[in-house]
Each structure stands twice: as structure tokens, then as C-alpha cells.
Design a protein around this motif. Sequence first.
Motif, PDB file in Angstrom:
ATOM      1  N   PRO A 258       0.829  -1.212   0.000  1.00  0.00           N
ATOM      2  CA  PRO A 258       0.000   0.000   0.000  1.00  0.00           C
ATOM      3  C   PRO A 258       0.862   1.259   0.000  1.00  0.00           C
ATOM      4  CG  PRO A 258      -0.741  -1.559   1.665  1.00  0.00           C
ATOM      5  CD  PRO A 258       0.556  -2.076   1.153  1.00  0.00           C
ATOM      6  N   VAL A 259       0.285   2.334  -0.509  1.00  0.00           N
ATOM      7  CA  VAL A 259       1.009   3.599  -0.674  1.00  0.00           C
ATOM      8  C   VAL A 259       0.313   4.695   0.123  1.00  0.00           C
ATOM      9  CG1 VAL A 259       1.466   5.444  -2.354  1.00  0.00           C
ATOM     10  CG2 VAL A 259       2.050   3.081  -2.901  1.00  0.00           C
ATOM     11  N   THR A 260       1.122   5.546   0.765  1.00  0.00           N
ATOM     12  CA  THR A 260       0.601   6.717   1.456  1.00  0.00           C
ATOM     13  C   THR A 260       1.517   7.902   1.181  1.00  0.00           C
ATOM     14  OG1 THR A 260      -0.233   7.544   3.572  1.00  0.00           O
ATOM     15  CG2 THR A 260       1.859   6.366   3.623  1.00  0.00           C
ATOM     16  N   THR A 261       1.093   9.078   1.607  1.00  0.00           N
ATOM     17  CA  THR A 261       1.964  10.250   1.679  1.00  0.00           C
ATOM     18  C   THR A 261       1.489  11.078   2.852  1.00  0.00           C
ATOM     19  OG1 THR A 261       2.993  12.075   0.443  1.00  0.00           O
ATOM     20  CG2 THR A 261       0.630  11.747   0.133  1.00  0.00           C
ATOM     21  N   ASN A 262       2.418  11.774   3.495  1.00  0.00           N
ATOM     22  CA  ASN A 262       2.042  12.493   4.722  1.00  0.00           C
ATOM     23  C   ASN A 262       1.543  13.893   4.402  1.00  0.00           C
ATOM     24  OD1 ASN A 262       4.728  13.068   3.934  1.00  0.00           O
ATOM     25  ND2 ASN A 262       5.298  13.715   5.980  1.00  0.00           N
ATOM     26  N   PHE A 263       0.264  14.127   4.710  1.00  0.00           N
ATOM     27  CA  PHE A 263      -0.349  15.440   4.555  1.00  0.00           C
ATOM     28  C   PHE A 263      -0.055  16.292   5.787  1.00  0.00           C
ATOM     29  CE2 PHE A 263      -3.644  12.990   1.945  1.00  0.00           C
ATOM     30  CZ  PHE A 263      -3.013  13.282   0.748  1.00  0.00           C
ATOM     31  N   MET A 264      -0.259  17.600   5.638  1.00  0.00           N
ATOM     32  CA  MET A 264      -0.032  18.538   6.737  1.00  0.00           C
ATOM     33  C   MET A 264      -1.366  19.069   7.242  1.00  0.00           C
ATOM     34  SD  MET A 264       3.241  20.604   5.152  1.00  0.00           S
ATOM     35  CE  MET A 264       2.663  20.566   3.438  1.00  0.00           C
ATOM     36  N   GLY A 265      -1.459  19.284   8.532  1.00  0.00           N
ATOM     37  CA  GLY A 265      -2.696  19.767   9.114  1.00  0.00           C
ATOM     38  C   GLY A 265      -3.039  21.182   8.691  1.00  0.00           C
ATOM     39  N   ASP A 266      -4.294  21.401   8.335  1.00  0.00           N
ATOM     40  CA  ASP A 266      -4.809  22.714   7.954  1.00  0.00           C
ATOM     41  C   ASP A 266      -3.948  23.379   6.890  1.00  0.00           C
ATOM     42  OD1 ASP A 266      -6.727  24.762   8.121  1.00  0.00           O
ATOM     43  OD2 ASP A 266      -5.438  25.947   9.438  1.00  0.00           O
ATOM     44  N   TYR A 267      -3.471  22.613   5.932  1.00  0.00           N
ATOM     45  CA  TYR A 267      -2.659  23.141   4.832  1.00  0.00           C
ATOM     46  C   TYR A 267      -3.555  23.365   3.631  1.00  0.00           C
ATOM     47  CZ  TYR A 267       0.908  23.345   1.169  1.00  0.00           C
ATOM     48  OH  TYR A 267       1.707  23.734   0.105  1.00  0.00           O
ATOM     49  N   ASP A 268      -3.561  24.602   3.109  1.00  0.00           N
ATOM     50  CA  ASP A 268      -4.453  24.885   1.978  1.00  0.00           C
ATOM     51  C   ASP A 268      -3.694  25.110   0.674  1.00  0.00           C
ATOM     52  OD1 ASP A 268      -3.320  27.360   2.409  1.00  0.00           O
ATOM     53  OD2 ASP A 268      -5.202  28.471   2.467  1.00  0.00           O
ATOM     54  N   GLY A 269      -2.414  24.750   0.641  1.00  0.00           N
ATOM     55  CA  GLY A 269      -1.664  24.890  -0.601  1.00  0.00           C
ATOM     56  C   GLY A 269      -2.048  23.876  -1.659  1.00  0.00           C
ATOM     57  N   LEU A 270      -2.615  22.743  -1.223  1.00  0.00           N
ATOM     58  CA  LEU A 270      -3.060  21.696  -2.132  1.00  0.00           C
ATOM     59  C   LEU A 270      -4.452  21.243  -1.719  1.00  0.00           C
ATOM     60  CD1 LEU A 270       0.173  19.483  -2.214  1.00  0.00           C
ATOM     61  CD2 LEU A 270      -0.605  20.998  -4.046  1.00  0.00           C
ATOM     62  N   ASN A 271      -5.223  20.779  -2.684  1.00  0.00           N
ATOM     63  CA  ASN A 271      -6.508  20.153  -2.388  1.00  0.00           C
ATOM     64  C   ASN A 271      -6.254  18.661  -2.185  1.00  0.00           C
ATOM     65  OD1 ASN A 271      -9.085  19.179  -2.215  1.00  0.00           O
ATOM     66  ND2 ASN A 271      -9.803  20.030  -4.154  1.00  0.00           N
ATOM     67  N   TYR A 272      -6.121  18.258  -0.932  1.00  0.00           N
ATOM     68  CA  TYR A 272      -5.730  16.888  -0.617  1.00  0.00           C
ATOM     69  C   TYR A 272      -6.720  15.853  -1.142  1.00  0.00           C
ATOM     70  CZ  TYR A 272      -1.952  18.351   2.549  1.00  0.00           C
ATOM     71  OH  TYR A 272      -0.796  18.849   3.084  1.00  0.00           O
ATOM     72  N   ARG A 273      -7.971  16.233  -1.340  1.00  0.00           N
ATOM     73  CA  ARG A 273      -8.953  15.247  -1.794  1.00  0.00           C
ATOM     74  C   ARG A 273      -8.635  14.722  -3.189  1.00  0.00           C
ATOM     75  NH1 ARG A 273     -12.803  14.858   1.978  1.00  0.00           N
ATOM     76  NH2 ARG A 273     -13.072  16.652   3.357  1.00  0.00           N
ATOM     77  N   LYS A 274      -7.859  15.477  -3.950  1.00  0.00           N
ATOM     78  CA  LYS A 274      -7.509  15.034  -5.293  1.00  0.00           C
ATOM     79  C   LYS A 274      -6.481  13.894  -5.280  1.00  0.00           C
ATOM     80  CE  LYS A 274     -10.154  18.036  -7.370  1.00  0.00           C
ATOM     81  NZ  LYS A 274     -11.367  17.600  -8.114  1.00  0.00           N
ATOM     82  N   PHE A 275      -5.927  13.602  -4.107  1.00  0.00           N
ATOM     83  CA  PHE A 275      -4.966  12.494  -3.989  1.00  0.00           C
ATOM     84  C   PHE A 275      -5.667  11.152  -3.767  1.00  0.00           C
ATOM     85  CE2 PHE A 275      -2.263  16.090  -3.192  1.00  0.00           C
ATOM     86  CZ  PHE A 275      -0.980  15.702  -3.555  1.00  0.00           C
ATOM     87  N   LYS A 276      -6.990  11.171  -3.662  1.00  0.00           N
ATOM     88  CA  LYS A 276      -7.702   9.936  -3.309  1.00  0.00           C
ATOM     89  C   LYS A 276      -7.450   8.801  -4.289  1.00  0.00           C
ATOM     90  CE  LYS A 276     -11.857  11.746  -2.843  1.00  0.00           C
ATOM     91  NZ  LYS A 276     -13.305  11.867  -2.525  1.00  0.00           N
TER      92      LYS A 276
END
Length: 675
Positions: A247-265
Motif C-alpha cells: 500500500p502507498v501513502t503520503t504524509n499530509f499537513m494539518g490545515d494546509y491549503d496549498g493543495l486540495n488533498y482530496r484530489k490524492f484519493k
Amino acid sequence: MNKKIIMSQERLLHGGDYNPEQWLDSPDILKRDLELFLKAGINTVTMGMFSWALLEPEEGRYQIDWLTEIVDQLYQKGIYTILGTPSGARPQWLAKRYPEVLRVDEKRQRNLFGGRQNHCYTSPVYRQKVRKINVILAKELGSHPGVLLIHLSNEYGGDCHCPLCQEKFRGWLKERYDTIEELNRRWSTTFWGHTYQSFEQIESPSSKGELLLHALNLDWKRFVTAQTVDFAAQEKKAIRDGGCQKPVTTNFMGDYDGLNYRKFKGVIDVASWDSYPEWHRKPVPQTAAETAFQHDFMRSLLKKPFLLMESSPSSTNWQEVSKLRKPGILHAASLQAVAHGSDSVLYFQLRQSRGASEKFHGAVIDHYGGEDTRVFQEVCQVGETLGRLSELAGTVQKPKVALIWDTENRWALFDSQGPRNAGIPYKETAEKMYAGMRRLGLDMDIIDMEDDLENYRIVLIPMLYLFRGGIGDKIREFVKNGGTAVMTFWSGVADDTDRCFLGGVPGKLTDVFGLRRTEIDGLYEGEENAALPVKDNFLSLERRYTCRNLCELVNVSDARVLMTYEKDFYKDLPVVTCNQYGKGKAYYICADMEQQFYNDFLEAVQKNDKIEKPLPDIPDGVEVTTRESEEATYVLIQNFNADSVNLKLPDHGCEVIYGETEGSLKGLSSVIIKI
């Protein structure tokens, strides 16, 4: 993936970032680390994210043996590895030989070598070099039984304005709009006479050029996300091409708005994030509520258990004040992550680095290197607790309530030059609504406009300025079919390219909410109004509540008025309304209300909708969260107050599997019951 979040894992993960390459010349330290890991109940380490300079010290010359040897040693002792790809920090030889890999800032100046994520996601050279090292790592270690999953890069973020990215951006726009005429129409470029004759004329936003064309700014952020997601997808493809199916993951940052994290789904198999709250800056229960919001956001990305990839066992070194975690906070914060769906408690860092940027960042093992430290002993306590709670691994949450928190809406809202250009209370409004519902012990999903609403009973909609993804139709159908929607001021104002809706707002939902916004008043700092209850309102609201920042004026058609303004020229106009639409209810809140309003109002909504709470009485500062398996329901109860609170558990039908309560729950302690 199967029931358990990590293949074959039947336990919660405990460990964190480990950088043994700093100690390759000190085998006694590596040996001691292993001993201390076992004492602390460490069963997982994350390695490799910042190792490229050692893995490939010269172009085309790879040395992976040292990493393989350490993975072997750890695995022999029952400690697993999360293997990181090293794209977050390139070696110096790569930047020197291929300067195109370094980023160009918005003023069109190319960066020098250094830092993290200082590379162009578009550069063919960089993509090629990342692919090579990833394929090699996958071939060498991807099938190792000690490797649990693959960790892509480290905290993706930032943008690049180089010629390669400019050209890619123009191509992205052409695919999105097809013709320059359509782009001009959607971007409203006739204002200020900024009409484009061709896609080749378009450049990314810059303080030296165009910054006030809001649709340009919005689409640039969308493009940056798309390009970053594509880069991550190529990293994953290299791992797969190297023969690794972990399985693959990447570490997101809390309350970060530089990227739309939902697009990584579509790329990640497991969501993970790095949590660094500023404990003790605010009251602990408030910080806990804000952190819980971020946990639920991360869990909601894939709607299954996530990983707490990084947290500090002590202080950080990069916040304004490097405040120590007071006794009990580490344990409480760790269990809170588990309560909200994490199958891990992982730290940055396991051993404190000796030099450079994060040498004073908290660590499980500090420069002293002994086990008789307060931090190490608290980490041991966390490890012991997680070992007792292995049955929680892989359990899920099934919330009846959702809150729409949308990154693209956030981008547009803060760029809109609207009724307030400072102090837009989007985050604050979302957190107040969240806290008001969570204090009832109701689990919540944090979703965006692309998600479906049909599985929820109540949907909270704070400041949804921008409508996209068919959200208007979704809200309409949700309410029509019996759902309860709670929408606030400054919602339904603009479409997905930030063009204002013509006709009544909230856009295309005036009949659903039974009202139309006419004006919105921005209040100065220190200025306030208040909401007064209408006599005999059906929610039995009785108190006076303060409102600040923004006050919306509406004309009511069908909605019932529950509260009105206390003063100013809009005295007696509606502040809180409810409209029956189809089988459901649509509430509208016209002003930026205080926290106590949301506490009382949402409890009244919960009672009116007859949604059952997990516990009948929940004291202030106590968080109640639920995880479920096919066999059982687990209720996790945490007291984030310093003092004990009275707490009554169900009289029968439950088993206490962790903690103690004899009618009260001690400060910063937890109890878990199994139903």
C-alpha cells in the motif's frame, strides 16, 4: 485492502521517523536505539525520505545495502518499516548538473539548491531521476517482509513558475476550457480589459503582473494540485513497475491549503498526516477540539482508518514557542488520534538529530540518549496502551453527521475581495459548528462538495461561498429526501470560476431555504450585534447570543424565523431561520455567531431530529468518539480537562476494556467501553 489497514497487521502501529544514516559511523548508537525501541513498544519506523544523497551519492551509482541491512535488523526484532521515497530532498549533484529541477518563484527567479520540496514537479529530468531511484528501491526492498507500506516523498507542497510549468499550465487550461473565448467568458476578463487572444498569452499569477483576476488565481491553485497529484501518481507507478505491491501513502499537513488533498484519493491507499498542535497556547479542550477536526478530515478522505504519521513526543523547534508537552498530554493526544480513526501513533523523530535544522525538535531518544527521561517514559506508556488496544486496529466510524469543508471554496473565499478582506471567519465558523456537534458525542465526517450526502442525517455547511461539483443539486435532494441541512451566511454566492450568481442567492437554493440574501454587513473589530429568540420558536431557543464580523440581511419567503437581530438598522430582521422542504429541513444562520449559540442550537437540532447520543450526559471538555467492527462497538471517552469530571457510563450491556471510572473520570485520562 482487507479489514486491517496495513497488510497482515493485527495491531496499532507505534514508532516514527528514523534517520539511521546519521549514525552509520556509530554502530553502538544503532544497537542502543534498537534496545530502546523494544523497551518503548516501538513496532514501526519510517525511513528513507531524506536519504537520496546516501542512496545515490553520484549520478547512477547506487548504494542500498546499508538501508537493507537496517531493515533486516529491525525486522528480526519484530519492528516493521514504512519505506519512504526520497523525492522530497534531492542530492546536490542533481541540482548542480540539472538546474531545471529547481523551482522558479512567482517573481520568475530560480531558487538555489537547498530546503525541502524545492523542485519542479513538471521537470522531465526530475521525474526521470525520481523514477529511477524509486524503481531501484522497489526492486531491492519492495517485497521485503519487513516493509509494511510505501511513503511517497515528504509533505508535498509549493509551486513552481518556470517556463516548463507555464507551458503545462496553458495546456491544462486548454483542456479545461477548449477555447480561449470560453476561458475569457468564464474568467470575466472583460473587466479591466484583460481579455486574452490566445492561451499562449496566459501566465501564472505574480505580484509583478496579474494578481486580481480571481479565476486565474483559482485555476492556478487547481493546476498546482493537479500537477502535484500527477507527480505522486508517477512516483507510485515507479514503485509498481519495480515490482512492489505494498500500500502507498503520503504524509499530509494539518490545515494546509496549498493543495486540495482530496484530489490524492486516486493515488494513495492509506491517508496519513502530521499533527503538531500548539498545546497549552489555548485551553487544552479547545486545542483538542481543533485537532479532532483535522483527524476527522484525514479519516474522511478515504472514509477508513488513517495513520498519524508524525507527532511530537515533546516540543517542536519551528513553532513560535517550543512549548513542552505537559505530563499526560502525549498520552491523551495519542489516544485521541486512535479514537478518531488512526491505526497508528508515530513520532517525529525517534532519535534527535545532532545538527542542522531540527536538532532541537523533540524526540523519543534525545541527545542524552538514556531511557530515564520523562519523554521516553511517557512514550513507553503510550506503547503499553496501544499494545492493549490491538482489537481497535481496522475498526471504522459510521457518522450520521457531515460538515462540508472545501479547499477550493477556501481559495475562492479568501481571494474574493468581499465584505471582509481580513478576518474572514471560515475556519472559525467550521470549527464552531464542528465543536457544537461533537460535544454531543456524535461522530462526524469532514467532506467536500464532490462527496455524496445521502448517507447522512445532518449536513453542516459553513460559508460555502463557491458552489461546484453539483453541490446545489445535492443539497436540494438531500433535504427533499428527509435530511437536515444547516447553512450559514455568505454561501451560494459564486460558481466554480468565481462568477457571482445572478438572481437570488444562495445560488439556486432560495426555495430550499425559503429566503433570499439582500445585503451583507462587514463589522469592524470590536463591533458586535446580537441574536434574540422569537417567542415560542419550535427549537425552544431562549438565550441571547452575540454575533460579530459578518451579518447578512435576508428576505424570508417560506422559512420560519427563529431568531432576529437585536439592533442596528436591521433590528428585528431574521438571524436564524428554518424552512421545511420536501421531507427535510433547511436551517439558515445569517451571522457569525458565538460558540455558545452553536452548542445550544445544534443540540436542539439533534433532539428535534431524534439522533441518539452514545452517552446521555457528556461534561464540557470531554470528547466521546465511536469506532466499530463487525463484532462490537467501541466508545472512547477522553477528559481533556485538568480536573476530574462526573461521568456516568451505561448501566448494562458494556464492558470497560481500558481505563477506570467510578462515577468520575480524572483529568487527561481516558476510558474505553465495548458494547
